[in-house]
Structure formats: structure tokens, C-alpha cells
Scaffold this motif. Structure first.
Motif, PDB file in Angstrom:
ATOM      1  N   ASN A   1      64.334  59.711  25.404  1.00 24.46           N
ATOM      2  CA  ASN A   1      64.788  58.821  26.476  1.00 24.46           C
ATOM      3  C   ASN A   1      63.783  58.878  27.632  1.00 24.46           C
ATOM      4  O   ASN A   1      63.969  59.583  28.621  1.00 24.46           O
ATOM      5  CB  ASN A   1      66.180  59.241  26.948  1.00 24.46           C
TER       6      ASN A   1
ATOM      7  N   ASP B   1      65.538  51.492  20.913  1.00 27.38           N
ATOM      8  CA  ASP B   1      66.243  52.138  22.017  1.00 27.38           C
ATOM      9  C   ASP B   1      65.295  52.824  22.981  1.00 27.38           C
ATOM     10  O   ASP B   1      65.615  53.014  24.153  1.00 27.38           O
ATOM     11  CB  ASP B   1      67.266  53.141  21.475  1.00 27.38           C
TER      12      ASP B   1
ATOM     13  N   THR C   1      62.472  50.131  26.705  1.00 25.86           N
ATOM     14  CA  THR C   1      62.460  50.491  28.126  1.00 25.86           C
ATOM     15  C   THR C   1      61.090  50.233  28.758  1.00 25.86           C
ATOM     16  O   THR C   1      60.913  50.460  29.952  1.00 25.86           O
ATOM     17  CB  THR C   1      62.851  51.969  28.318  1.00 25.86           C
TER      18      THR C   1
ATOM     19  N   LEU D   1      72.188  44.726  27.900  1.00 23.81           N
ATOM     20  CA  LEU D   1      71.956  46.135  27.590  1.00 23.81           C
ATOM     21  C   LEU D   1      73.217  46.770  27.016  1.00 23.81           C
ATOM     22  O   LEU D   1      73.157  47.563  26.067  1.00 23.81           O
ATOM     23  CB  LEU D   1      71.511  46.881  28.848  1.00 23.81           C
ATOM     24  N   SER D   2      74.357  46.406  27.554  1.00 22.67           N
ATOM     25  CA  SER D   2      75.623  46.926  27.049  1.00 22.67           C
ATOM     26  C   SER D   2      75.855  46.477  25.609  1.00 22.67           C
ATOM     27  O   SER D   2      76.282  47.269  24.756  1.00 22.67           O
ATOM     28  CB  SER D   2      76.768  46.458  27.946  1.00 22.67           C
TER      29      SER D   2
ATOM     30  N   LYS E   1      73.504  48.380  23.215  1.00 24.80           N
ATOM     31  CA  LYS E   1      73.970  49.741  22.956  1.00 24.80           C
ATOM     32  C   LYS E   1      75.171  49.751  22.016  1.00 24.80           C
ATOM     33  O   LYS E   1      75.308  50.659  21.182  1.00 24.80           O
ATOM     34  CB  LYS E   1      74.308  50.433  24.276  1.00 24.80           C
TER      35      LYS E   1
ATOM     36  N   THR F   1      73.743  49.202  18.475  1.00 22.94           N
ATOM     37  CA  THR F   1      73.035  50.376  17.955  1.00 22.94           C
ATOM     38  C   THR F   1      74.001  51.524  17.674  1.00 22.94           C
ATOM     39  O   THR F   1      73.775  52.319  16.765  1.00 22.94           O
ATOM     40  CB  THR F   1      71.938  50.837  18.931  1.00 22.94           C
ATOM     41  N   ALA F   2      75.085  51.608  18.429  1.00 15.93           N
ATOM     42  CA  ALA F   2      76.083  52.653  18.181  1.00 15.93           C
ATOM     43  C   ALA F   2      76.701  52.497  16.794  1.00 15.93           C
ATOM     44  O   ALA F   2      77.012  53.488  16.118  1.00 15.93           O
ATOM     45  CB  ALA F   2      77.168  52.615  19.251  1.00 15.93           C
TER      46      ALA F   2
ATOM     47  N   GLU G   1      72.119  59.603  15.576  1.00 15.22           N
ATOM     48  CA  GLU G   1      71.612  59.429  16.936  1.00 15.22           C
ATOM     49  C   GLU G   1      70.127  59.749  17.005  1.00 15.22           C
ATOM     50  O   GLU G   1      69.338  59.000  17.598  1.00 15.22           O
ATOM     51  CB  GLU G   1      72.388  60.327  17.905  1.00 15.22           C
TER      52      GLU G   1
END
Length: 686
Positions: free
Chosen positions: A253, A531, A535, A551-552, A555, A558-559, A579
Motif C-alpha cells: 500500500n 489495487d 494509486t 474507489l468504493s 474496492k 476486488t474484495a 488479500e
């Protein structure tokens, strides 16, 4: 040195995008003519046609090969990448042999290549020297009599690649990628990852016991004092350091981990550590700031450094020196190192031949000298031309896919298309080769060669600092079987050696190539939108260019992929870490999805030929499955699950295709099949 490039299978992000117009698969007269003149590229002898592709696509494509393969004794796993890497080494060996057997002028490229190789191969001299090459460094460690001197040695260890509690290196500044930045990151462990020190399962405990015994064995060979007691102290110290490490799932990250600290503020973060002295020792006293990539670790390691006795640090540093150099010392050290790091951790039964290890070391230090010759011998211009055409088609397919996304708003879409338009593509080999003129190589001085090589690289790093980023540089040599995406340069790079079957076959009809190297291209482009890569913007700047809503949604999608891969069981009670492997899994999914779309575009409205009984779409998928042909030893599988951002090969093949709608059509996959996912559960991102 710190590298932020993402290698093939390490971190990408993309998802299934189905083309709007399905291509009819009925052969036309043109298709029939192609069928007669081009190979399918399908390796039918490897396939197990008794397996339903909807049950296990990986085994359908590779099953007979897997069943008949005995993993070579010197390998932890064996597959497409391994085979090509051995072939590349064979070609490199031919180049090295011509240098090592010739009589060339001192300082010439040929002399440097030949003598680097000979120095490693000279086991008689290595055995006679024993520990002697480390004497000066051990004396340097023993002379440490203050924490200032300890910090000086940390700087020295960083320069030569020895173990220290934290590392320091140079890379483009993520926030200002035209300039270089100095980064720090966590280090100090002899086991592959922090979790090895804490997991309480039986396999992990056996590894810890073996590691402790290995340290004692090495200390005994080195004739260090109290080997058993010192080994236990060292292990306990590493465990204390491991407890401070950021978990691997968080390391990628970049947005959260980029923490720029001015030199004036370093004492606030680490009040006990003499930063001014350390930076002066590293010849970096002109810096105005550094970036802590794990700032909590750096704050906490400060106290551990100060609270640990100098005598314990000396044991730690001697182990770091010995462990970093064991494979270049005498046979007994080399063998002991192999017994733990290859046999215990990965199940390898015997060492690679000495000449292969020598080729690997020579490649690592004078690789672009070899690369110049490799390209002339093994990379025809027509391969680069055809590869360039495929890359352009993949970029076009990505553009169309982004334009058609139904979940993304126009604001984010505009930014994504801008980034795509700014990709830099490098194929085959660099336009400007590295300069090794400052390197002296002596066939009688292996350790001297290694240190002089480190000195040359360090001098180059100092030269770069403060100047513009060298955009011409490559992070892999042409003879490397791999590919990568570099987010701060927004570039995708494909070395020459990967452009061969099963990834790329000049004699095959395009479908299997789109499934092979096309999916690799798509995978690397996808790194820019995964992911982690998402950025960074099109100029390589680390910044958030997404709307909050998009973005929400990204995510959330991808979850779902994380959950899917968490279900894959590699060994009893050992599951893929969805993950940690997310970037790679997104990349694989996007790679095959966009490669299929690009293949359809390449047909320019014509019908795909049927070859060897397979339709065009089937051959694309089979080409994708072929590149993942790999068989593992159990130990290697366990190590990969625990340490690698790539899922094991069988899950990369099966996990990606089950999310692609065209896969269901191509192979008549139904609800009764193991790989079946209901349409609403299939992940689509790009």
C-alpha cells in the motif's frame, strides 16, 4: 537497492471485460487457408482431454504433462518459466564460454565476463581460502565499541548488501517521479517473512527448529564462540525484530506507506539513532529528506537498537555477513546454506550445477554486457515487430474496455484513459547499455569482484542522487524470462527472453499468442490499474485520481476476488492468501480478458480459423493455460503461499478463467462444473 517494479505475477490489477461483439467461430475459406499454413500453438500432448475444462481447466490443458513429470532434483518446482530460464542460461553459458576460454585484453567486456565466471567456478581456491575473505569485515564488526560505530557499520552493511535491521536504497520519488528519493524499509530477518517466527502449526515449528540448527552449524563452521548459545540469542533477537515488521499484506500500500521525513525531523522519529553520522557514512549528508516506507517499524527499531547490547549486535552482524555470503565461500559453507534455504524451505534435493550458479552470479553483476550479445544471437527484429503490434492491440482493447465500463463515472474514466495514453513500452533490450568501464574483475579474487561491483553501483547511485531520473534504465536484463511494470515511470517492460514458446510462438496463429504473451502484456498494463498501481497517475505521481464513489466500487469488486482466492486449498489446511495475492490475481484476470478482446480486434472482422479442432477463443484460453504449466514440491508450495504475491500456477489459471464469460461459451461450462460461478458472482473490473 529498492525496486518498485512489479514483476510478472507479483502485483497487477484488472478484471474481466467481455467484448461487446462475439466473434463467429465458423471457418471461412480464408480461415481454412490459415489453418493449412499456421500451427495452432496448442501443445496437445500435454493435455488431458478426459478432464472437463469446466471442472479443472489447468489439468485439462496440462494434465498429462503434470502426471508424467518428475521434478528435476535441483528444482523446487518445474514449469514454463523454469524451462525457459534454463534455456536462457544455456544460451548465456555459450556467450560466457567464448569469453572464459579466450585470451582477451584486460578491461575488455569479454575479460570481465570470463573472469567473473572463472572466479566463482574456482572452488579449489574458494576451499583453500575458507573464511579468509570475511576476515577484514569480521574485524570491523569486532572493533565496534559504541553505538555510533554500530551505526557506521549499518551504513557499511547497506552498501555491500549485508543484513542490517533496516535497509536504505534509491528509487524515483513517488510524489515527484522526475527526481530520485532515498527510502528506508524493514529488514533484519533470516527467515523469509515475519510469520515464520510466530505461526504455531507443526510445519512452521519444524522450520524454526531447522533454522536454529542451521545457525548453529554455520557458527560452528566459522569457529565463532559458543555457537549454540549464540544461535539461540540470535534467533530470539530476530523474533523481536520480526514482531516490529509490518505485515506483508500491508507492504504494497504505497499511498499509506509513503512517509516523507525531513532530515531535521529524523531525530524526532528515532531519537537514539545518530542519523547525521549514518548519512555522512553513506555519503548522503546533502539529503534534505528521506521516505520511511514502514514508519512504525523505524520508530520502534530505534528503541531496540539502543536497548540491545553491542555484543549481541556483533553476533547479529556476523551472522548477517556470513549468511549473505555463504554461497560464495568454500564448499562446506555453500552446502550448509543450500541444506536449509533450498532443501528445508523448498524441498530441493540437490544443488544446481556449479556452472549454473556461476552464470547466475555473472548475470547479476555484468548482465548487460552479456545481454548485448544475447540480443544479437537470439532476438530477431521480426519478433520485436510482431510483439509491438500485439502491445498496440492490447492498449487499444484496454481503451475500448475503459470507455465501455458501466460502473465508472466520467471523471475517473477520463483519468484512467489519460494514464493509459501515457504508457511507455519497452521491448527486448535497452536503447542505452550500462557502462561497466569502471569495474575491475580478477579471476583470482571472487570477493574482490563482488565488492568492486557493489562499489561501482554505489558510486552510480550517488551520481544519480540530486539529478533527473535515468529513464533509459531497465531493471531486468534482456536474457531474463520475466516482465514488469514500473509505476513511477508508468512503463511496461518485456525482456527478449520471454518472447518464445509457450509465451510467444512466431510460427503459431495469433490466438495462442494472445492467450500467452498477450495475457502477459495485459497483465503488465493491468499493474497500472490494480489495487497498488492505480494509486499512481499517468505521469507516475502517487496521488488519488479516483472519485470516492468509484474507489468504493473498485474496492467492493476486488474484495469479491479476494474471497474467491481464499477458497483455493493448496495443501491440507493451507489456503491461498487472497488479500496478499490480490494484485496478481487482478492482473491475471484482466490479462486474459483484455487479451481475448485484443485477439478479436486483430481479426478485423474476419472469422477466426479452427485449427487442430479448437476454435479461436478456445486457443486463446488454452494459450493462457499453457503458460502456467507448473508442478511443485510440497515444501515449495508452502513457501510460495506464505511469501509470494503470486498464487500457485494452477490457481492462477483456474481462478482467472472462471470469471470470464467467454470461457463458459467456449467450453460449454455449466452449473454442475466445479469452476462455475453464477454471472452475478463473476468479477468484472476493467
Amino acid at each position: 537497492m529498492l525496486r518498485t517494479v512489479v514483476s510478472l505475477g507479483v502485483a497487477l490489477a484488472l478484471s474481466a471485460c467481455s467484448p461487446q461483439n462475439a466473434t463467429t467461430e465458423t471457418p471461412t475459406p480464408v480461415a481454412a487457408e490459415q489453418q493449412q499454413t499456421l500451427q495452432s500453438g496448442v501443445i496437445k500432448k500435454n493435455m488431458d482431454l478426459s478432464v472437463d475444462p469446466g471442472e479443472d481447466f489447468f489439468r485439462y490443458v496440462n494434465g498429462k504433462w503434470i502426471d508424467n513429470l518428475k521434478i528435476p532434483a535441483d528444482k523446487s518446482s518445474y514449469g514454463s518459466f523454469t524451462i525457459l530460464r534454463d534455456e536462457s542460461q544455456d544460451h548465456v553459458m555459450e556467450i560466457i564460454r567464448s569469453s572464459s576460454e579466450g585470451d582477451f585484453v584486460d578491461g575488455s567486456d569479454e575479460q570481465k565476463v570470463g573472469d567473473f565466471y572463472r572466479a566463482y567456478m574456482d572452488m579449489d581456491t574458494r576451499n583453500a581460502l575458507g573464511m579468509t575473505p570475511l576476515t577484514a569485515d569480521i574485524e570491523k564488526i569486532e572493533a565496534i565499541d559504541s553505538y555510533d560505530e554500530l551505526a557506521r557499520y549499518f551504513a557499511y552493511a547497506n552498501r555491500y548488501g549485508y543484513v542490517a535491521p533496516f535497509q536504505i536504497g534509491q528509487e524515483a520519488d513517488f510524489k515527484s517521479p522526475e527526481n530520485y528519493m532515498i527510502y528506508t524499509w524493514q529488514s533484519g530477518l533470516g527467515l523469509p517473512d515475519r510469520e515464520y517466527y510466530f505461526k504455531d502449526d507443526e510445519a512452521s515449528q519444524k522450520i524454526r527448529d531447522a533454522y536454529l540448527k542451521h545457525i548453529e552449524t554455520m557458527f560452528t563452521l566459522a569457529k565463532f564462540n559458543a555457537p549454540a548459545k549464540s544461535a539461540q540469542m540470535l534467533f530470539d533477537m530476530e523474533r523481536d525484530i520480526a514482531e516490529l515488521h509490518m505485515k506483508k499484506e500491508q507492504v504494497r500500500n504505497w499511498a499509506a506507506n509513503y512517509n516523507k521525513v525531513s532530515v531535521d525531523e529524523l531525530d524526532t522519529y528515532m531519537p537514539n539513532f545518530p542519523w547525521a553520522l549514518f548519512l555522512k557514512e553513506m555519503q548522503l549528508e546533502q539529503l534534505d529528506s528521506v521516505v520511511f516506507l514502514q514508519s512504525d517499524f523505524m520508530k520502534q527499531i530505534d528503541a531496540l537498537i539502543a536497548e540491545t547490547s553491542l555484543e549481541d549486535w556483533k553476533v547479529f552482524l556476523k551472522w548477517g555477513l556470513l549468511n549473505s555470503t555463504a554461497s560464495q565461500l568454500s564448499q562446506e559453507f555453500d552446502t550448509a546454506n543450500f541444506e536449509f534455504y533450498s532443501k528445508t524451505l523448498s524441498g530441493v534435493e540437490e544443488q544446481r550445477p556449479l556452472w549454473r550458479r556461476a552464470v547466475g552470479l555473472t548475470n547479476a553483476h555484468v548482465g548487460e554486457v552479456i545481454g548485448k550479445v544475447y540480443v544479437k544471437k537470439h532476438f530477431p527484429p521480426e519478433a520485436k515487430d510482431r510483439m509491438t503490434e500485439m502491445v498496440n492491440n492490447l492498449l487499444l482493447a484496454y481503451k475500448e474496455s475503459i470507455e465501455q465500463l458501466d460502473w465508472m463515472t466520467d471523471d475517473t474514466r477520463k483519468q484512467a484513459l489519460d494514464k493509459l495514453s501515457k504508457f511507455t513500452v519497452k521491448i527486448g533490450y535497452p536503447n542505452q547499455w550500462k557502462d561497466y568501464s569502471g569495474l575491475t574483475v580478477d579471476a583470482q579474487d571472487l570477493f574482490g569482484n563482488l565488492k568492486r561491483s557493489a562499489d561501482m553501483r554505489y558510486a552510480e547511485m550517488l551520481k544519480k542522487q540530486g539529478g533527473p531520473v535515468w529513464k533509459h534504465e531497465w531493471s531486468m536484463t534482456p536474457q531474463t524470462v520475466n516482465a514488469y511494470y514500473n509505476p513511477s515511470a508508468n512503463e511496461i517492460v518485456f525482456p527478449a527472453a520471454i518472447l518464445q514458446p509457450p509465451f510467444f510462438d512466431m510460427n503459431a496463429e495469433d490466438a495462442v499468442n494472445y492467450g500467452g504473451i498477450g495475457a502477459v502484456i495485459g497483465h503488465e498494463i493491468g499493474h497500472g490499474f490494480d489495487d497498488s498501481g492505480s494509486t499512481f497517475d499517468g505521469d507516475g505521481v502517487l496521488r488519488n485520481w479516483w472519485t470516492e464513489t468509484d474507489l468504493s466500487e473498485f474496492k467492493a469488486r476486488t474484495a469479491t476476488l479476494v474471497d474467491q482466492y481464499n477458497q483455493f486449498e493448496a495443501l491440507p489446511d493451507l489456503f491461498v492468501n487472497g488479500e496478499y495475492t490480490l494484485g496478481e490475481n487482478i492482473g491475471d484476470l484482466g490479462g486474459i480478458s483484455i487479451a481475448l478482446k485484443a485477439y478479436h480486434l486483430s481479426l478485423e472482422g474476419k472469422q477466426a480459423p479452427e485449427i487442430d479442432g479448437f476454435s479461436g477463443d478456445q486457443r486463446v484460453f488454452i494459450g493462457f493455460g499453457q503458460i502456467w504449466a507448473t508442478k511443485y514440491r510440497d515444501e515449495a508450495l508452502r513457501t510460495q503461499i506464505q511469501t509470494d504475491t503470486h498464487a500457485p500456477a494452477m490457481f492462477r489459471a483456474n481462478g482467472a478463467v472462471r470469471n470470464v464469460p467467454e470461457f463458459y461459451q467456449a467450453f460449454d461450462v455449466t452449473k454442475e462444473d466445479e469452476l462455475y460461478l453464477a454471472p452475478e458472482k463473476r468479477v468484472k473490473i476493467w
